[in-house]
Design a protein around this motif. Sequence first.
Motif, mmCIF file in Angstrom:
data_model
loop_
_atom_site.group_PDB
_atom_site.id
_atom_site.type_symbol
_atom_site.label_atom_id
_atom_site.label_comp_id
_atom_site.label_asym_id
_atom_site.label_seq_id
_atom_site.Cartn_x
_atom_site.Cartn_y
_atom_site.Cartn_z
ATOM 1 N N ILE A 61 1.563 -1.346 -0.119
ATOM 2 C CA ILE A 61 -0.189 0.186 0.175
ATOM 3 C C ILE A 61 1.006 1.723 0.139
ATOM 4 N N ARG A 75 -0.771 -5.271 2.274
ATOM 5 C CA ARG A 75 -2.215 -6.305 3.332
ATOM 6 C C ARG A 75 -2.357 -7.105 2.413
ATOM 7 N N GLU A 76 -2.677 -7.966 3.457
ATOM 8 C CA GLU A 76 -3.056 -9.879 3.027
ATOM 9 C C GLU A 76 -3.941 -10.359 3.838
ATOM 10 N N SER A 78 -7.478 -9.387 4.527
ATOM 11 C CA SER A 78 -7.792 -8.045 4.860
ATOM 12 C C SER A 78 -7.450 -7.793 5.896
ATOM 13 N N LEU A 80 -3.884 -6.153 8.383
ATOM 14 C CA LEU A 80 -2.969 -4.806 7.647
ATOM 15 C C LEU A 80 -1.275 -4.762 8.099
ATOM 16 N N SER A 98 -9.161 -4.735 10.602
ATOM 17 C CA SER A 98 -9.075 -4.613 9.136
ATOM 18 C C SER A 98 -9.687 -3.943 8.402
ATOM 19 N N GLU A 101 -11.381 -2.352 1.854
ATOM 20 C CA GLU A 101 -9.945 -2.735 0.498
ATOM 21 C C GLU A 101 -9.027 -1.678 0.729
ATOM 22 N N PRO A 102 -8.340 -1.821 1.259
ATOM 23 C CA PRO A 102 -6.730 -0.513 1.612
ATOM 24 C C PRO A 102 -6.050 0.190 0.004
ATOM 25 N N SER A 118 -8.974 4.220 2.636
ATOM 26 C CA SER A 118 -10.335 3.015 1.853
ATOM 27 C C SER A 118 -10.920 2.779 0.251
#
Length: 191
Positions: A61, A75-76, A78, A80, A98, A101-102, A118
């Motif tokens: 990110i 991000r893995e 949901s 961070l 969580s 969707e960052p 997000s």
Amino acid sequence: MTEPKTTVDSRLSDQIGDIYEFGWDAEFQEVLVTGYEGVAVLTAAGEVVCTRPLPSDVRKIDQQHTPQGWRVLVRENSALSILSIPPDGSPDVLLNDSVPEPHTACWSPCGTLVAVGSVGTDLSVWDTNTGLLHWKRSIVWDVDEFLTPPKLSIKGWTPDGKRILATAEYLAARALHVWDADSGEVLAFVD
């Protein structure tokens, strides 16, 4: 971790996968190279300082350079995490909440907080040392249902670290939000 070399005896992409992004730090004269399978740190002369593999489902990110080395927000699924590059620098930190969707992130000037925007309407701020959520807020849109979700993009912090600037985008609509970094209160809204 690999030791610095004066020449690269293989292609860097053989070690970290196809390269998709470069990050430059002028103060430390280093380049963070991101590939689909890992990250590498290079000197300004192109010498490899270290590499770190990444799982295939991890997405970078943002990144920050500190005197201890690079920190990379990833991000893995949901979750961070903040990874340390080289791995013997600061410990990795798992953020304790969580984000669906960052989309973007930006570190505070002192590096102790990271703001994450997000795909959707959430802005979250975390303590980068403990992984604890400092605050999380949502913006309000005058739209009943989204055909495509809006995007909240972090543009930066004020130099004193007291405010966060973020843009919100939905189709053709654009808005700027100025947030209080301590309370999460919206201080200004421009559309």
